[in-house]
Design a protein around this motif. Structure first.
Motif, PDB file in Angstrom:
ATOM      1  N   PRO A 132     -23.627 -14.141  11.017  1.00 26.27           N
ATOM      2  CA  PRO A 132     -22.735 -13.378  10.153  1.00 26.27           C
ATOM      3  C   PRO A 132     -22.603 -11.933  10.622  1.00 26.27           C
ATOM      4  CG  PRO A 132     -24.483 -14.439   8.888  1.00 26.27           C
ATOM      5  CD  PRO A 132     -24.774 -14.678  10.325  1.00 26.27           C
ATOM      6  N   LEU A 133     -21.530 -11.299  10.219  1.00 20.57           N
ATOM      7  CA  LEU A 133     -21.336  -9.904  10.599  1.00 20.57           C
ATOM      8  C   LEU A 133     -22.529  -9.075  10.159  1.00 20.57           C
ATOM      9  CD1 LEU A 133     -17.569  -9.392   9.791  1.00 20.57           C
ATOM     10  CD2 LEU A 133     -18.640  -9.668  12.015  1.00 20.57           C
ATOM     11  N   PRO A 134     -22.929  -8.112  10.976  1.00 23.04           N
ATOM     12  CA  PRO A 134     -24.122  -7.321  10.686  1.00 23.04           C
ATOM     13  C   PRO A 134     -23.911  -6.402   9.481  1.00 23.04           C
ATOM     14  CG  PRO A 134     -22.995  -6.473  12.605  1.00 23.04           C
ATOM     15  CD  PRO A 134     -22.296  -7.741  12.225  1.00 23.04           C
ATOM     16  N   HIS A 135     -25.013  -6.052   8.874  1.00 24.43           N
ATOM     17  CA  HIS A 135     -25.020  -5.110   7.773  1.00 24.43           C
ATOM     18  C   HIS A 135     -25.556  -3.793   8.305  1.00 24.43           C
ATOM     19  CE1 HIS A 135     -25.164  -9.076   5.893  1.00 24.43           C
ATOM     20  NE2 HIS A 135     -24.491  -8.521   4.917  1.00 24.43           N
ATOM     21  N   PHE A 136     -24.664  -3.022   8.912  1.00 19.43           N
ATOM     22  CA  PHE A 136     -25.070  -1.722   9.437  1.00 19.43           C
ATOM     23  C   PHE A 136     -23.855  -0.816   9.480  1.00 19.43           C
ATOM     24  CE2 PHE A 136     -23.600  -3.948  13.163  1.00 19.43           C
ATOM     25  CZ  PHE A 136     -22.875  -2.981  13.838  1.00 19.43           C
ATOM     26  N   GLU A 137     -24.133   0.470   9.675  1.00 16.92           N
ATOM     27  CA  GLU A 137     -23.063   1.448   9.837  1.00 16.92           C
ATOM     28  C   GLU A 137     -23.522   2.507  10.819  1.00 16.92           C
ATOM     29  OE1 GLU A 137     -22.384   3.344   6.049  1.00 16.92           O
ATOM     30  OE2 GLU A 137     -24.501   3.817   5.798  1.00 16.92           O
ATOM     31  N   LEU A 138     -22.604   2.999  11.628  1.00 13.86           N
ATOM     32  CA  LEU A 138     -22.911   4.117  12.510  1.00 13.86           C
ATOM     33  C   LEU A 138     -22.947   5.379  11.664  1.00 13.86           C
ATOM     34  CD1 LEU A 138     -20.757   3.303  15.650  1.00 13.86           C
ATOM     35  CD2 LEU A 138     -23.163   2.815  15.243  1.00 13.86           C
ATOM     36  N   VAL A 139     -23.842   6.287  12.023  1.00 15.53           N
ATOM     37  CA  VAL A 139     -24.006   7.536  11.275  1.00 15.53           C
ATOM     38  C   VAL A 139     -23.689   8.681  12.220  1.00 15.53           C
ATOM     39  CG1 VAL A 139     -25.589   8.953   9.929  1.00 15.53           C
ATOM     40  CG2 VAL A 139     -25.782   6.457   9.859  1.00 15.53           C
ATOM     41  N   GLU A 140     -22.675   9.443  11.878  1.00 18.52           N
ATOM     42  CA  GLU A 140     -22.177  10.495  12.770  1.00 18.52           C
ATOM     43  C   GLU A 140     -23.007  11.771  12.764  1.00 18.52           C
ATOM     44  OE1 GLU A 140     -19.602  10.157  14.869  1.00 18.52           O
ATOM     45  OE2 GLU A 140     -19.300   8.094  14.216  1.00 18.52           O
ATOM     46  N   ASP A 141     -23.632  12.132  11.663  1.00 20.35           N
ATOM     47  CA  ASP A 141     -24.229  13.456  11.534  1.00 20.35           C
ATOM     48  C   ASP A 141     -25.741  13.527  11.782  1.00 20.35           C
ATOM     49  OD1 ASP A 141     -24.847  12.016   9.294  1.00 20.35           O
ATOM     50  OD2 ASP A 141     -24.430  13.626   7.871  1.00 20.35           O
ATOM     51  N   LEU A 142     -26.349  12.485  12.305  1.00 21.35           N
ATOM     52  CA  LEU A 142     -27.799  12.490  12.517  1.00 21.35           C
ATOM     53  C   LEU A 142     -28.221  13.029  13.875  1.00 21.35           C
ATOM     54  CD1 LEU A 142     -29.275   9.240  10.951  1.00 21.35           C
ATOM     55  CD2 LEU A 142     -29.456  11.579  10.148  1.00 21.35           C
ATOM     56  N   SER A 143     -27.401  12.836  14.877  1.00 26.08           N
ATOM     57  CA  SER A 143     -27.787  13.233  16.227  1.00 26.08           C
ATOM     58  C   SER A 143     -26.542  13.593  17.019  1.00 26.08           C
ATOM     59  CB  SER A 143     -28.533  12.086  16.913  1.00 26.08           C
ATOM     60  OG  SER A 143     -28.923  12.459  18.203  1.00 26.08           O
ATOM     61  N   ALA A 178     -26.144  14.128  20.529  1.00 27.17           N
ATOM     62  CA  ALA A 178     -25.909  13.522  21.840  1.00 27.17           C
ATOM     63  C   ALA A 178     -26.178  12.020  21.860  1.00 27.17           C
ATOM     64  CB  ALA A 178     -26.785  14.202  22.883  1.00 27.17           C
ATOM     65  N   ASP A 179     -26.819  11.516  20.846  1.00 27.62           N
ATOM     66  CA  ASP A 179     -27.197  10.113  20.826  1.00 27.62           C
ATOM     67  C   ASP A 179     -26.377   9.366  19.778  1.00 27.62           C
ATOM     68  OD1 ASP A 179     -29.136  10.447  22.832  1.00 27.62           O
ATOM     69  OD2 ASP A 179     -30.590  11.169  21.367  1.00 27.62           O
ATOM     70  N   PHE A 182     -18.918  -3.124  28.241  1.00 27.40           N
ATOM     71  CA  PHE A 182     -19.907  -2.167  27.751  1.00 27.40           C
ATOM     72  C   PHE A 182     -19.227  -0.886  27.280  1.00 27.40           C
ATOM     73  CE2 PHE A 182     -22.683  -5.065  29.778  1.00 27.40           C
ATOM     74  CZ  PHE A 182     -23.922  -4.892  29.190  1.00 27.40           C
ATOM     75  N   ALA A 183     -19.640  -0.414  26.111  1.00 27.63           N
ATOM     76  CA  ALA A 183     -19.143   0.844  25.559  1.00 27.63           C
ATOM     77  C   ALA A 183     -20.030   1.997  26.024  1.00 27.63           C
ATOM     78  CB  ALA A 183     -19.114   0.783  24.037  1.00 27.63           C
ATOM     79  N   VAL A 184     -21.344   1.808  25.924  1.00 25.18           N
ATOM     80  CA  VAL A 184     -22.338   2.793  26.369  1.00 25.18           C
ATOM     81  C   VAL A 184     -23.548   2.031  26.884  1.00 25.18           C
ATOM     82  CG1 VAL A 184     -21.660   4.590  24.709  1.00 25.18           C
ATOM     83  CG2 VAL A 184     -23.472   2.995  24.115  1.00 25.18           C
ATOM     84  N   ASP A 185     -24.410   2.748  27.585  1.00 26.36           N
ATOM     85  CA  ASP A 185     -25.676   2.146  27.997  1.00 26.36           C
ATOM     86  C   ASP A 185     -26.775   2.775  27.155  1.00 26.36           C
ATOM     87  OD1 ASP A 185     -27.498   0.595  29.394  1.00 26.36           O
ATOM     88  OD2 ASP A 185     -27.839   2.158  30.883  1.00 26.36           O
ATOM     89  N   ILE A 186     -27.496   1.953  26.436  1.00 25.29           N
ATOM     90  CA  ILE A 186     -28.608   2.448  25.621  1.00 25.29           C
ATOM     91  C   ILE A 186     -29.859   2.490  26.484  1.00 25.29           C
ATOM     92  CG2 ILE A 186     -30.047   2.021  23.607  1.00 25.29           C
ATOM     93  CD1 ILE A 186     -27.672   0.473  22.402  1.00 25.29           C
ATOM     94  N   LYS A 187     -30.497   3.657  26.510  1.00 25.55           N
ATOM     95  CA  LYS A 187     -31.730   3.808  27.274  1.00 25.55           C
ATOM     96  C   LYS A 187     -32.944   3.360  26.463  1.00 25.55           C
ATOM     97  CE  LYS A 187     -29.722   7.803  29.494  1.00 25.55           C
ATOM     98  NZ  LYS A 187     -29.729   9.261  29.490  1.00 25.55           N
ATOM     99  N   THR A 224     -33.123   3.638   9.405  1.00 24.64           N
ATOM    100  CA  THR A 224     -32.352   4.645  10.125  1.00 24.64           C
ATOM    101  C   THR A 224     -32.915   4.695  11.537  1.00 24.64           C
ATOM    102  OG1 THR A 224     -32.001   5.914   8.109  1.00 24.64           O
ATOM    103  CG2 THR A 224     -31.665   7.075  10.205  1.00 24.64           C
ATOM    104  N   VAL A 225     -32.014   4.566  12.518  1.00 26.71           N
ATOM    105  CA  VAL A 225     -32.429   4.497  13.919  1.00 26.71           C
ATOM    106  C   VAL A 225     -31.513   5.388  14.763  1.00 26.71           C
ATOM    107  CG1 VAL A 225     -32.665   2.966  15.935  1.00 26.71           C
ATOM    108  CG2 VAL A 225     -33.235   2.119  13.643  1.00 26.71           C
ATOM    109  N   VAL A 226     -32.110   6.113  15.691  1.00 24.41           N
ATOM    110  CA  VAL A 226     -31.362   6.906  16.674  1.00 24.41           C
ATOM    111  C   VAL A 226     -31.620   6.279  18.041  1.00 24.41           C
ATOM    112  CG1 VAL A 226     -31.047   9.149  17.766  1.00 24.41           C
ATOM    113  CG2 VAL A 226     -31.470   9.011  15.304  1.00 24.41           C
ATOM    114  N   LEU A 227     -30.543   5.991  18.753  1.00 26.11           N
ATOM    115  CA  LEU A 227     -30.621   5.398  20.090  1.00 26.11           C
ATOM    116  C   LEU A 227     -30.310   6.447  21.142  1.00 26.11           C
ATOM    117  CD1 LEU A 227     -28.567   2.174  19.305  1.00 26.11           C
ATOM    118  CD2 LEU A 227     -31.064   2.350  19.469  1.00 26.11           C
ATOM    119  N   ASP A 228     -31.119   6.497  22.181  1.00 27.18           N
ATOM    120  CA  ASP A 228     -30.884   7.389  23.319  1.00 27.18           C
ATOM    121  C   ASP A 228     -29.871   6.708  24.243  1.00 27.18           C
ATOM    122  OD1 ASP A 228     -31.027   9.276  25.348  1.00 27.18           O
ATOM    123  OD2 ASP A 228     -33.024   8.659  26.014  1.00 27.18           O
ATOM    124  N   VAL A 229     -28.712   7.338  24.402  1.00 27.33           N
ATOM    125  CA  VAL A 229     -27.672   6.769  25.265  1.00 27.33           C
ATOM    126  C   VAL A 229     -27.412   7.662  26.455  1.00 27.33           C
ATOM    127  CG1 VAL A 229     -26.582   5.463  23.414  1.00 27.33           C
ATOM    128  CG2 VAL A 229     -25.782   7.775  23.914  1.00 27.33           C
TER     129      VAL A 229
END
Length: 148
Positions: A4-15, A17-18, A119-124, A143-148
């Protein structure tokens, strides 16, 4: 992808560069599945094209629930980089046993195909920055921040 479609949202104001996201679930296992799909959705412009042609069992343990999620997400990123496979959790059971959290999961996905996967970005890596897992009145939120 039949999940099923994921239950998540991107958060613009947390980081700045990531890339950050919040994932949701009615249980820790559902939360972990949602977070794994969030990683796939950040990586790819077309995440729904990832077929479940390979299956990998995974068991992890940690003293802290947020660190268990951190370990899962970094395992997905590691396998992308080392094994050239895109995986997401289709089954995840998270239980507390004494002072330890245990994840038993099944990761499904397929080998990277540059003709199929855009690929949109590469997650490190997943980072510790602002990492949290909370239970808000029965709704699990990470809440998760990914280094891209």
């Amino acid at each position: 992808m039949t999940t099923p479609l994921p239950h998540f949202e991107l958060v613009e104001d947390l980081s700045m560069a990531d890339v950050a996201f919040r994932a949701y679930g009615s249980s820790p296992g559902e939360l972990f599945r949602s977070a794994s799909l969030a990683v796939l959705s950040v990586l790819l412009e077309n995440p729904l094209c990832v077929a479940a042609s390979e299956s990998v069992p995974l068991s992890l343990r940690s003293a802290h629930l947020d660190l268990l999620l951190f370990d899962l997400l970094n395992e997905l990123i590691y396998r992308k980089d080392v094994d050239a496979v895109l995986l997401y959790a289709t089954h995840a059971v998270v239980e507390c046993a004494g002072s330890e959290w245990i994840l038993d999961a099944r990761l499904d996905g397929e080998r990277i195909d540059r003709g199929k996967h855009v690929f949109a970005v590469d997650i490190k890596a997943a980072t510790m920055h602002r990492l949290s897992v909370e239970n808000n009145n029965g709704l699990w939120v990470a809440t998760v921040v990914l280094d891209v």
